[in-house]
Design a protein around this motif. Structure first.
Motif, PDB file in Angstrom:
ATOM      1  N   LEU A   1      -5.965  14.649   3.630  1.00 42.76           N
ATOM      2  CA  LEU A   1      -6.371  13.558   4.520  1.00 42.76           C
ATOM      3  C   LEU A   1      -7.754  13.046   4.150  1.00 42.76           C
ATOM      4  N   PHE A   2      -8.644  13.990   3.815  1.00 45.55           N
ATOM      5  CA  PHE A   2      -9.993  13.572   3.427  1.00 45.55           C
ATOM      6  C   PHE A   2      -9.934  12.609   2.257  1.00 45.55           C
TER       7      PHE A   2
ATOM      8  N   PHE B   1       0.962   4.051  -2.826  1.00 50.32           N
ATOM      9  CA  PHE B   1       0.324   5.275  -2.390  1.00 50.32           C
ATOM     10  C   PHE B   1       1.124   6.537  -2.690  1.00 50.32           C
TER      11      PHE B   1
ATOM     12  N   CYS C   1      -7.426  10.914   1.195  1.00 48.35           N
ATOM     13  CA  CYS C   1      -6.709   9.684   1.523  1.00 48.35           C
ATOM     14  C   CYS C   1      -7.613   8.699   2.242  1.00 48.35           C
ATOM     15  N   VAL C   2      -8.418   9.223   3.153  1.00 44.87           N
ATOM     16  CA  VAL C   2      -9.301   8.327   3.902  1.00 44.87           C
ATOM     17  C   VAL C   2     -10.278   7.633   2.959  1.00 44.87           C
TER      18      VAL C   2
ATOM     19  N   LEU D   1      -0.531  10.021  -3.652  1.00 45.93           N
ATOM     20  CA  LEU D   1      -0.398  11.166  -2.765  1.00 45.93           C
ATOM     21  C   LEU D   1       0.029  12.401  -3.558  1.00 45.93           C
TER      22      LEU D   1
ATOM     23  N   ILE E   1      -9.942   7.186  -0.290  1.00 47.13           N
ATOM     24  CA  ILE E   1      -9.213   6.261  -1.165  1.00 47.13           C
ATOM     25  C   ILE E   1      -8.918   4.969  -0.418  1.00 47.13           C
ATOM     26  N   GLY E   2      -8.545   5.115   0.862  1.00 45.82           N
ATOM     27  CA  GLY E   2      -8.249   3.931   1.658  1.00 45.82           C
ATOM     28  C   GLY E   2      -9.446   3.014   1.764  1.00 45.82           C
ATOM     29  N   GLU E   3     -10.622   3.610   1.937  1.00 47.29           N
ATOM     30  CA  GLU E   3     -11.808   2.783   2.040  1.00 47.29           C
ATOM     31  C   GLU E   3     -12.073   2.021   0.739  1.00 47.29           C
TER      32      GLU E   3
ATOM     33  N   VAL F   1       0.842  -1.199   0.000  1.00 45.91           N
ATOM     34  CA  VAL F   1       0.000   0.000   0.000  1.00 45.91           C
ATOM     35  C   VAL F   1       0.877   1.249   0.000  1.00 45.91           C
TER      36      VAL F   1
ATOM     37  N   ALA G   1      -9.627  -4.657  -2.247  1.00 48.38           N
ATOM     38  CA  ALA G   1      -8.721  -5.738  -1.849  1.00 48.38           C
ATOM     39  C   ALA G   1      -9.501  -6.919  -1.296  1.00 48.38           C
TER      40      ALA G   1
ATOM     41  N   LEU H   1      -9.879   1.290  -1.484  1.00 49.07           N
ATOM     42  CA  LEU H   1      -8.801   0.330  -1.673  1.00 49.07           C
ATOM     43  C   LEU H   1      -9.076  -0.945  -0.900  1.00 49.07           C
ATOM     44  N   SER H   2      -9.516  -0.783   0.359  1.00 48.17           N
ATOM     45  CA  SER H   2      -9.703  -2.011   1.133  1.00 48.17           C
ATOM     46  C   SER H   2     -10.915  -2.776   0.644  1.00 48.17           C
TER      47      SER H   2
END
Lengths: 196, 234
Positions: B176-177, B137, B179-180, B141, B182-184, B133, B190, B186-187
């Protein structure tokens, strides 16, 4: 027990926040080129700026191991980025201790989060380890690497085995101040938006 | 030219080799020669992959830094400007090889390949997934950040009214917004692909060490060995 194991989602969260923290560290590191005293002020800058993503990260931690994992990742990245392995033990130990402290508060209590973030910030001092442990040869390598003698002298006046204790304490204190700051920012922006 | 595709494990070995050599200071011309030679390898590999522009940019930057360092500046030079210049050149000469290698590895490794290599090396899942990740990332970023800068410039608030805290806040919070979220995503992606399932994962990439891998391994072993020998066994 099985519920406490880290899942894929947690790993991804750790990865993302590690990337952000490293970006913060990298940008602050670039400022260090200007004057060596800025290098010494990493202990103030990085805890304060890094506090915002870290406090957001803390709201996402529910299980033991995420902070530890993050510190291991930071150690690996620092090695790849050419910072050496001298600091790796400090990085990982501070990660584990921070994790334990946060666990004690159940990852929810703000008080333990503050102390835990303060401890976690100690990893920044790992960047100074090559300066202290191998002061003589590091100075030579900086000179050979093209830094001016002036830069080196200033650097070693600011960072040596005497000031490191002071720098560690500063890290811890500013980590805690940063935690309050970060908490305020997270509250202002993210809780209102319903992200956390 | 046919691209030389390397095994991710070879690329990891390259990263470790380069960061080891870069970390130890080079004094004699031979040591510098090893350093420069080892920097040439990823650049040549980039050229073989068809990334001419990046290869050219990196070698130009590295070359200029080295030239300035060797010819015009010495440890006696003082004063603000030369100290700054010296600092930049020193940093570039010091970290460029590692950065070039890292850039090459990140750009040419598919995440699937990376995961499959990690599995073959029996790296714990947690470290493998998070490292993957992180790797994936950094470009994201950068993209998000430039998008935010563009938006701010359009609204004319690029410098946050000159206050440092505002400058940090205006950049960090939107980053950060995104990224959060995108993280969701991404998971979710996955998990759909079976990450975190109790079974052993299979991979469409069949990793085998080919001739090119062994050659690179050989070159790097030679360079590292030579470097250590010159450095410590004098």
């Amino acid at each position: 027990m099985n519920d406490n194991k880290l899942k894929a989602k947690d790993f991804i969260t750790v990865g993302i926040f590690t990337a952000i923290i490293f970006a913060v560290e990298f940008l602050c590191g670039m400022l260090g080129l200007i004057h060596p005293y800025i290098v010494a002020s990493y202990v103030i800058m990085i805890p304060l700026v890094g506090a915002i993503p870290m406090m957001l990260f803390y709201t996402k931690i529910e299980k033991f191991g995420m902070l530890t994992l993050m510190s291991i990742l930071i150690a690996i990245i620092m090695f790849v980025a050419g910072m050496g392995w001298l600091g790796a033990p400090l990085i990982i130990i501070s990660g584990v201790v921070a994790d334990l402290i946060a666990k004690k508060g159940g990852y929810k209590s703000f008080k333990s989060t503050v102390i835990s973030y303060g401890v976690f910030c100690l990893w920044i001092c790992a960047n100074y380890f090559p300066v202290i442990v191998t002061a003589k040869s590091y100075r030579q390598s900086l000179l050979d690497g093209g830094y001016s003698a002036e830069y080196c002298d200033n650097l070693f006046r600011a960072i040596n085995s005497k000031t490191i204790a002071f720098l560690l304490i500063l890290c811890f204190v500013f980590g805690m101040i940063g935690a309050f700051l970060g908490k305020a920012v997270v509250k202002k922006h993210f809780e209102k938006a319903g992200i956390v | 030219m046919r691209p030389i595709t390397l095994d991710p494990r070879t690329k990891l070995a390259m990263i470790f080799g380069v960061s080891f050599i870069v970390m130890v200071n080079a004094v004699t011309p031979l040591e510098w020669a090893i350093r420069i030679a080892i920097t040439m390898i990823p650049i040549l590999l980039m050229i073989s992959e068809g990334k001419y522009a990046a290869a050219f940019r990196f070698s130009l930057l590295y070359g200029i830094a080295l030239l300035l360092l060797k010819c015009f500046l010495s440890s006696e030079s003082t004063g603000f400007l030369s100290a700054m210049l010296l600092g930049y050149c020193g940093i570039i000469a010091q970290f460029m090889p590692a950065m070039i290698t890292a850039w090459y590895v990140i750009r040419t490794t598919k995440i699937g390949e990376f995961m499959s290599a990690m599995q073959k090396m029996h790296v714990p899942d947690g470290i493998a997934v998070s490292l993957a990740v992180v790797m994936r990332f950094f470009p994201t970023l950068k993209e998000e950040y430039s998008a935010i800068s563009d938006a701010m410039r359009m609204r004319g608030i690029a410098f946050g009214g000159g206050k440092v805290s505002k400058m940090i806040e205006y950049r960090m919070i939107p980053l950060l917004f995104s990224c959060v979220s995108i993280g969701e995503e991404l998971s979710a992606a996955a998990v759909t692909r079976g990450l975190g399932a109790p079974m052993k994962r299979t991979s469409p990439y069949e990793l085998r060490l080919k001739a090119a891998d062994w050659i690179i391994f050989g070159i790097f072993a030679l360079f590292v060995g030579l470097f250590v020998a010159v450095k410590y066994l004098r």
